[in-house]
Write a protein that holds these residues in place. Structure first.
Motif, PDB file in Angstrom:
ATOM      1  N   ILE A  30       2.457   1.681  -3.459  1.00  0.00           N
ATOM      2  CA  ILE A  30       1.468   2.047  -4.475  1.00  0.00           C
ATOM      3  C   ILE A  30       1.089   3.524  -4.332  1.00  0.00           C
ATOM      4  O   ILE A  30       0.941   4.232  -5.336  1.00  0.00           O
ATOM      5  N   GLU A  31       0.967   3.990  -3.103  1.00  0.00           N
ATOM      6  CA  GLU A  31       0.670   5.410  -2.881  1.00  0.00           C
ATOM      7  C   GLU A  31       1.803   6.290  -3.396  1.00  0.00           C
ATOM      8  O   GLU A  31       1.556   7.332  -4.011  1.00  0.00           O
ATOM      9  N   LYS A  32       3.040   5.858  -3.163  1.00  0.00           N
ATOM     10  CA  LYS A  32       4.197   6.614  -3.662  1.00  0.00           C
ATOM     11  C   LYS A  32       4.185   6.655  -5.189  1.00  0.00           C
ATOM     12  O   LYS A  32       4.453   7.699  -5.787  1.00  0.00           O
ATOM     13  N   ASP A  90       1.347  11.530 -10.521  1.00  0.00           N
ATOM     14  CA  ASP A  90       0.790  12.887 -10.541  1.00  0.00           C
ATOM     15  C   ASP A  90       1.881  13.924 -10.794  1.00  0.00           C
ATOM     16  O   ASP A  90       1.669  14.886 -11.539  1.00  0.00           O
ATOM     17  N   LYS A  99       0.811  -1.220   0.000  1.00  0.00           N
ATOM     18  CA  LYS A  99       0.000   0.000   0.000  1.00  0.00           C
ATOM     19  C   LYS A  99       0.847   1.274   0.000  1.00  0.00           C
ATOM     20  O   LYS A  99       0.607   2.164  -0.812  1.00  0.00           O
ATOM     21  N   PRO A 100       1.865   1.421   0.877  1.00  0.00           N
ATOM     22  CA  PRO A 100       2.664   2.653   0.828  1.00  0.00           C
ATOM     23  C   PRO A 100       3.422   2.825  -0.489  1.00  0.00           C
ATOM     24  O   PRO A 100       3.569   3.942  -0.983  1.00  0.00           O
ATOM     25  N   LYS A 147       0.255  -3.573  -8.522  1.00  0.00           N
ATOM     26  CA  LYS A 147      -1.116  -3.990  -8.231  1.00  0.00           C
ATOM     27  C   LYS A 147      -1.382  -5.435  -8.651  1.00  0.00           C
ATOM     28  O   LYS A 147      -2.092  -6.156  -7.965  1.00  0.00           O
ATOM     29  N   ASN A 197       1.545   6.459  -7.091  1.00  0.00           N
ATOM     30  CA  ASN A 197       0.464   7.374  -7.481  1.00  0.00           C
ATOM     31  C   ASN A 197       0.907   8.829  -7.406  1.00  0.00           C
ATOM     32  O   ASN A 197       0.611   9.627  -8.305  1.00  0.00           O
ATOM     33  N   VAL A 198       1.605   9.185  -6.333  1.00  0.00           N
ATOM     34  CA  VAL A 198       2.098  10.558  -6.185  1.00  0.00           C
ATOM     35  C   VAL A 198       3.102  10.869  -7.289  1.00  0.00           C
ATOM     36  O   VAL A 198       3.073  11.947  -7.889  1.00  0.00           O
TER      37      VAL A 198
END
Length: 164
Positions: free
Chosen positions: A89-91, A97, A86-87, A125, A93-94
């Motif tokens: 994948i969040e990184k 962006d 999860k962390p 994922k 995503n950032v």
């Protein structure tokens, strides 16, 4: 290679034999069918075990047993792996962006890291893992785009202050 179709008696005999020998594997397939439906190989292995249409080789059995302990097809292990990823994948995503903001309309060119970041996202994922090289490339890309992102928005903030 061509296989001669087995006689109905042989198929029935195999079917009964497989129900006894591979009951654990068949139960696992039935319990996890929603997870394996995208994997045609495993679906074929399940149909072979259920129908007895051909002999099960040691390699086939090894592949089935390997899938049974793989985190992609085990709900408990999958949940644990998703929590660990999860962390990351969040990184990603950032970073995605930031790449979109910095590269703008050039994201679909070879100039941009957008394709690479999208590929990393799919890998993270889908397989719930990244190799060491992928992680180091992700971190290198993060550093590169973080400085570009900060520079771009620092310059735009300075321009806005000067215009006021």
């Amino acid at each position: 290679m061509y296989f001669k179709k087995a006689k109905p008696e042989t198929i029935q005999k195999r079917k009964e034999e497989y129900e006894e020998l591979y009951s654990e594997q068949i139960e696992w397939f039935e319990a996890n069918m929603n997870l394996i439906k995208g994997n045609t190989f495993l679906v074929d292995m399940y149909s072979i075990l259920v129908t007895g249409s051909r002999p099960v080789s040691q390699k086939m059995l090894f592949s089935i047993n390997a899938a049974m302990v793989n985190c992609r097809y085990n709900p408990k292990m999958r949940a644990e792996k998703e929590a660990k990823m999860k962390p990351i994948i969040e990184k990603i995503n950032v970073l995605k962006d930031m790449v979109e903001a910095v590269d703008g309309n050039r994201i679909h060119t070879r100039f941009s890291a957008y394709g690479f970041v999208t590929s990393l996202m799919e890998q993270a994922k889908g397989r719930l893992s990244l190799s060491e090289k992928q992680m180091s490339a992700l971190n290198k890309c993060w550093k590169k785009y973080k400085t570009k992102f900060e520079d771009k928005f620092e310059n735009s903030n300075n321009n806005n202050k000067e215009n006021k």
